[in-house]
Motif scaffolding. Structure first.
Motif, PDB file in Angstrom:
ATOM      1  N   ILE A   1      72.825 -70.099  29.127  1.00  0.00           N
ATOM      2  CA  ILE A   1      73.107 -69.010  30.061  1.00  0.00           C
ATOM      3  C   ILE A   1      71.814 -68.308  30.462  1.00  0.00           C
ATOM      4  CG2 ILE A   1      74.304 -66.811  30.367  1.00  0.00           C
ATOM      5  CD1 ILE A   1      76.507 -67.861  28.547  1.00  0.00           C
ATOM      6  N   THR A   2      70.926 -68.051  29.509  1.00  0.00           N
ATOM      7  CA  THR A   2      69.667 -67.389  29.868  1.00  0.00           C
ATOM      8  C   THR A   2      68.841 -68.251  30.820  1.00  0.00           C
ATOM      9  OG1 THR A   2      68.595 -68.215  27.840  1.00  0.00           O
ATOM     10  CG2 THR A   2      69.572 -66.018  27.742  1.00  0.00           C
ATOM     11  N   GLU A   3      68.867 -69.566  30.627  1.00  0.00           N
ATOM     12  CA  GLU A   3      68.141 -70.435  31.549  1.00  0.00           C
ATOM     13  C   GLU A   3      68.823 -70.482  32.906  1.00  0.00           C
ATOM     14  OE1 GLU A   3      65.457 -73.291  33.244  1.00  0.00           O
ATOM     15  OE2 GLU A   3      65.326 -71.662  31.767  1.00  0.00           O
ATOM     16  N   GLY A   4      70.141 -70.427  32.932  1.00  0.00           N
ATOM     17  CA  GLY A   4      70.838 -70.364  34.209  1.00  0.00           C
ATOM     18  C   GLY A   4      70.433 -69.139  35.014  1.00  0.00           C
ATOM     19  N   VAL A   5      70.279 -68.012  34.329  1.00  0.00           N
ATOM     20  CA  VAL A   5      69.834 -66.788  35.000  1.00  0.00           C
ATOM     21  C   VAL A   5      68.419 -66.972  35.547  1.00  0.00           C
ATOM     22  CG1 VAL A   5      69.218 -64.362  34.631  1.00  0.00           C
ATOM     23  CG2 VAL A   5      71.350 -65.274  33.672  1.00  0.00           C
ATOM     24  N   ARG A   6      67.540 -67.566  34.765  1.00  0.00           N
ATOM     25  CA  ARG A   6      66.170 -67.792  35.238  1.00  0.00           C
ATOM     26  C   ARG A   6      66.148 -68.678  36.476  1.00  0.00           C
ATOM     27  NH1 ARG A   6      64.865 -67.608  29.443  1.00  0.00           N
ATOM     28  NH2 ARG A   6      65.375 -69.813  29.261  1.00  0.00           N
ATOM     29  N   GLN A   7      66.998 -69.694  36.512  1.00  0.00           N
ATOM     30  CA  GLN A   7      67.034 -70.564  37.688  1.00  0.00           C
ATOM     31  C   GLN A   7      67.437 -69.791  38.942  1.00  0.00           C
ATOM     32  OE1 GLN A   7      66.211 -73.570  38.590  1.00  0.00           O
ATOM     33  NE2 GLN A   7      65.538 -74.383  36.630  1.00  0.00           N
ATOM     34  N   ILE A   8      68.444 -68.956  38.835  1.00  0.00           N
ATOM     35  CA  ILE A   8      68.889 -68.205  40.008  1.00  0.00           C
ATOM     36  C   ILE A   8      67.853 -67.147  40.391  1.00  0.00           C
ATOM     37  CG2 ILE A   8      70.699 -66.716  40.944  1.00  0.00           C
ATOM     38  CD1 ILE A   8      71.472 -69.689  40.560  1.00  0.00           C
ATOM     39  N   ARG A   9      67.165 -66.592  39.415  1.00  0.00           N
ATOM     40  CA  ARG A   9      66.101 -65.625  39.706  1.00  0.00           C
ATOM     41  C   ARG A   9      64.852 -66.301  40.274  1.00  0.00           C
ATOM     42  NH1 ARG A   9      65.725 -61.688  34.349  1.00  0.00           N
ATOM     43  NH2 ARG A   9      67.506 -60.326  34.813  1.00  0.00           N
ATOM     44  N   GLY A  10      64.707 -67.611  40.019  1.00  0.00           N
ATOM     45  CA  GLY A  10      63.509 -68.315  40.467  1.00  0.00           C
ATOM     46  C   GLY A  10      62.357 -68.224  39.500  1.00  0.00           C
ATOM     47  N   THR A  11      62.654 -68.039  38.206  1.00  0.00           N
ATOM     48  CA  THR A  11      61.595 -67.830  37.212  1.00  0.00           C
ATOM     49  C   THR A  11      61.561 -68.895  36.121  1.00  0.00           C
ATOM     50  OG1 THR A  11      63.022 -66.373  35.891  1.00  0.00           O
ATOM     51  CG2 THR A  11      61.643 -65.336  37.592  1.00  0.00           C
ATOM     52  N   SER A  12      62.265 -69.991  36.293  1.00  0.00           N
ATOM     53  CA  SER A  12      62.283 -71.036  35.274  1.00  0.00           C
ATOM     54  C   SER A  12      60.953 -71.769  35.217  1.00  0.00           C
ATOM     55  CB  SER A  12      63.388 -72.052  35.572  1.00  0.00           C
ATOM     56  OG  SER A  12      63.314 -73.173  34.710  1.00  0.00           O
ATOM     57  N   THR A  13      60.607 -72.292  34.058  1.00  0.00           N
ATOM     58  CA  THR A  13      59.407 -73.126  33.926  1.00  0.00           C
ATOM     59  C   THR A  13      59.599 -74.487  34.598  1.00  0.00           C
ATOM     60  OG1 THR A  13      60.191 -73.860  31.752  1.00  0.00           O
ATOM     61  CG2 THR A  13      58.629 -72.018  31.790  1.00  0.00           C
ATOM     62  N   ASN A  14      60.835 -74.829  34.902  1.00  0.00           N
ATOM     63  CA  ASN A  14      61.162 -76.046  35.656  1.00  0.00           C
ATOM     64  C   ASN A  14      62.055 -75.645  36.825  1.00  0.00           C
ATOM     65  OD1 ASN A  14      60.118 -78.494  34.038  1.00  0.00           O
ATOM     66  ND2 ASN A  14      61.153 -77.271  32.475  1.00  0.00           N
ATOM     67  N   GLN A  15      61.517 -74.827  37.706  1.00  0.00           N
ATOM     68  CA  GLN A  15      62.325 -74.238  38.756  1.00  0.00           C
ATOM     69  C   GLN A  15      62.801 -75.279  39.773  1.00  0.00           C
ATOM     70  OE1 GLN A  15      63.421 -71.041  38.864  1.00  0.00           O
ATOM     71  NE2 GLN A  15      64.685 -71.813  40.550  1.00  0.00           N
ATOM     72  N   VAL A  16      64.094 -75.258  40.026  1.00  0.00           N
ATOM     73  CA  VAL A  16      64.680 -76.082  41.071  1.00  0.00           C
ATOM     74  C   VAL A  16      64.542 -75.321  42.387  1.00  0.00           C
ATOM     75  CG1 VAL A  16      66.814 -77.117  41.944  1.00  0.00           C
ATOM     76  CG2 VAL A  16      66.274 -77.202  39.486  1.00  0.00           C
ATOM     77  N   PRO A  17      63.890 -75.899  43.385  1.00  0.00           N
ATOM     78  CA  PRO A  17      63.689 -75.182  44.653  1.00  0.00           C
ATOM     79  C   PRO A  17      65.010 -74.739  45.277  1.00  0.00           C
ATOM     80  CG  PRO A  17      62.321 -77.152  44.575  1.00  0.00           C
ATOM     81  CD  PRO A  17      63.254 -77.232  43.408  1.00  0.00           C
ATOM     82  N   LYS A  18      65.043 -73.480  45.693  1.00  0.00           N
ATOM     83  CA  LYS A  18      66.185 -72.913  46.415  1.00  0.00           C
ATOM     84  C   LYS A  18      67.491 -73.020  45.620  1.00  0.00           C
ATOM     85  CE  LYS A  18      64.158 -73.939  50.947  1.00  0.00           C
ATOM     86  NZ  LYS A  18      64.337 -74.620  52.247  1.00  0.00           N
ATOM     87  N   ALA A  19      67.397 -72.874  44.304  1.00  0.00           N
ATOM     88  CA  ALA A  19      68.605 -72.921  43.472  1.00  0.00           C
ATOM     89  C   ALA A  19      69.445 -71.671  43.721  1.00  0.00           C
ATOM     90  CB  ALA A  19      68.223 -73.022  42.003  1.00  0.00           C
ATOM     91  N   GLU A  20      70.652 -71.854  44.211  1.00  0.00           N
ATOM     92  CA  GLU A  20      71.541 -70.736  44.504  1.00  0.00           C
ATOM     93  C   GLU A  20      72.822 -70.768  43.687  1.00  0.00           C
ATOM     94  OE1 GLU A  20      72.261 -70.696  48.682  1.00  0.00           O
ATOM     95  OE2 GLU A  20      70.257 -69.941  49.180  1.00  0.00           O
ATOM     96  N   VAL A  21      73.173 -71.923  43.141  1.00  0.00           N
ATOM     97  CA  VAL A  21      74.388 -72.051  42.326  1.00  0.00           C
ATOM     98  C   VAL A  21      74.040 -72.826  41.066  1.00  0.00           C
ATOM     99  CG1 VAL A  21      76.760 -72.906  42.200  1.00  0.00           C
ATOM    100  CG2 VAL A  21      75.861 -72.048  44.378  1.00  0.00           C
ATOM    101  N   CYS A  22      74.322 -72.224  39.914  1.00  0.00           N
ATOM    102  CA  CYS A  22      74.062 -72.893  38.637  1.00  0.00           C
ATOM    103  C   CYS A  22      75.346 -72.962  37.825  1.00  0.00           C
ATOM    104  CB  CYS A  22      72.993 -72.137  37.843  1.00  0.00           C
ATOM    105  SG  CYS A  22      72.611 -72.894  36.233  1.00  0.00           S
ATOM    106  N   LEU A  23      75.699 -74.147  37.393  1.00  0.00           N
ATOM    107  CA  LEU A  23      76.823 -74.366  36.486  1.00  0.00           C
ATOM    108  C   LEU A  23      76.325 -74.284  35.054  1.00  0.00           C
ATOM    109  CD1 LEU A  23      79.738 -75.426  35.748  1.00  0.00           C
ATOM    110  CD2 LEU A  23      78.780 -77.735  35.947  1.00  0.00           C
ATOM    111  N   VAL A  24      77.041 -73.537  34.216  1.00  0.00           N
ATOM    112  CA  VAL A  24      76.740 -73.466  32.788  1.00  0.00           C
ATOM    113  C   VAL A  24      78.010 -73.798  32.028  1.00  0.00           C
ATOM    114  CG1 VAL A  24      75.848 -72.082  30.885  1.00  0.00           C
ATOM    115  CG2 VAL A  24      75.061 -71.620  33.221  1.00  0.00           C
ATOM    116  N   THR A  25      77.941 -74.743  31.103  1.00  0.00           N
ATOM    117  CA  THR A  25      79.137 -75.135  30.361  1.00  0.00           C
ATOM    118  C   THR A  25      78.989 -74.830  28.878  1.00  0.00           C
ATOM    119  OG1 THR A  25      78.438 -77.412  29.866  1.00  0.00           O
ATOM    120  CG2 THR A  25      79.506 -77.018  31.997  1.00  0.00           C
TER     121      THR A  25
END
Length: 398
Positions: free
Chosen positions: A358-382
């Motif tokens: 979940i914390t990494e999902g938040v980073r992806q949407i914020r744009g702050t991940s160390t492996n950032q997916v460009p223009k990530a707007e929707v993240c699934l967390v299971t």
């Protein structure tokens, strides 16, 4: 013509406004309460809050840290809601759901969700152990499985993996592709336990078998550490320090013929390759008004590589039986069709029972991940399998 369905009552009503984590290690040298306090303090600070702003706590029912323990060490002056849900890896999405329900119903304004464990130096969840249990002893139904040598979760998932191989032609290299994707992402994440420790497919095949067909690198890590998130209403989130991440939808689910107990009874299902994630995915997408094609990045619960493969199929990214071949195309790495576990996941970042997803999902949407997916707007967390599960969709706030 039938009227359109109204949006789900929880859709975009709450947001994650703060995240926090400790270091991940094999020997923290701290109590689980100290770890929880460290992660929660970081999450509160990330939100720009003070302890006085927190009036709710949700924990995993297996966490050794109680709500009153945490409230005391954090100095929370008012606690109007506390709750617990789920065992182990099945808990995180349900914990978020419970926090959202508390906030939208007015039972709390801002809720801490946390998981803390000394999973290597203390309780080792994947270790087999002897138990002297009477029949019906503790509700786990372990007494029906342990005497026959089924003593650890890895053995159960090995049986599921073997069944998938027999039914669909899945190969060990397909599982290896999942392990390599998570390791590659951890290699770029300084916080990951496997940071800087590269792995090749040859390394994967050279690792020792533990419960065939699963090898060492098909298994998640054993980790000491903690993670936490702060959840509040969408209205209040507009005034927080860090960029809020909207909780578009959350769902929990179990199959109609759910087995009793904790883990092993799931082997008594009619099909070992049928998991509650398929039903949960349908419910989640319906609540979100989204589908698999809308997902830019996913944090899939990975206690073992086979759980990722099953979820690739159940959440609609690959046809049934094709999850392994989909993984082998390179689709799971950043730049691929569906980047997963971009901090390394349970397999290579740390095993915090999925709260780190979940914390990494938040980073992806914020744009702050160390492996950032460009223009990530929707993240699934299971969350975890196999008895029951949960999932959430995180999106950028509008």
């Amino acid at each position: 013509m039938s009227a359109p369905h109204a949006p789900h009552p929880l859709r975009d009503r709450c947001a994650i406004v703060g995240i926090g984590a400790t270091d991940f290690s094999s020997n923290s040298g701290r109590t689980e309460l100290a770890l929880a306090a460290q992660a929660c303090t970081a999450a509160i600070a990330d939100a720009g809050f003070t302890p006085a702003d927190i009036d709710g706590i949700v924990r995993c029912e297996q966490d050794a840290v109680r709500h009153n323990d945490l409230a005391d060490v954090l100095g929370l002056p008012t606690l109007t809601y506390w709750g617990a849900t789920g065992t182990g890896g099945s808990a995180p999405a349900g914990m978020v759901a419970q926090a959202c329900a508390a906030i939208t119903s007015g039972l709390a304004r801002s809720v801490l969700v946390f998981r803390s464990l000394n999973g290597r130096s203390g309780t080792r969840f994947g270790r087999g152990r002897r138990k002297n249990l009477p029949v019906g002893g503790n509700g786990s139904y372990d007494e029906y499985f342990l005497p026959y040598g089924l003593m650890a979760p890895g053995q159960m998932f090995a049986l599921i993996a073997r069944r998938h191989m027999l039914e669909y032609g899945t190969e060990p290299a397909h599982l290896g592709a999942i392990a390599l994707a998570c390791r590659a992402h951890a290699n770029a994440n300084p916080a990951a336990q496997m940071y800087g420790r590269a792995m090749t497919l040859e390394d994967y095949f050279a690792s020792r078998p533990i419960a065939e067909p699963l090898r060492l690198y098909d298994y998640c890590l054993e980790t000491d550490g903690a993670c936490a998130v702060v959840i509040t209403s969408a209205e209040r989130a507009r005034d927080t320090a860090a960029a809020p991440v909207s909780i578009r939808a959350v769902a929990q689910g179990a199959d109609a013929n759910q087995q009793p107990g904790l883990v092993f009874p799931a082997l008594m299902r009619a099909s070992l390759t049928a998991q509650p994630s398929a039903r949960t995915a349908e419910l989640l997408y319906s609540r979100a008004g989204l589908g698999p094609s809308d997902v830019d990045v996913a944090q899939l619960y990975d206690c073992f590589t086979i759980t990722v493969l099953l979820q690739l199929e159940d959440y609609g990214f690959a046809a049934k039986g094709e999850g392994g071949r989909f993984a082998a195309t390179g689709a799971l790495r950043v730049g691929g069709e569906l980047p997963i576990n971009t901090a390394g996941g349970n397999l290579s970042e740390g095993y915090i029972h999925g709260l780190n997803h979940i914390t990494e999902g938040v980073r992806q949407i914020r744009g702050t991940s160390t492996n950032q997916v460009p223009k990530a707007e929707v993240c699934l967390v299971t969350s975890g399998l196999p008895t029951a599960t949960g999932a959430l969709l995180l999106t950028a706030t509008r």
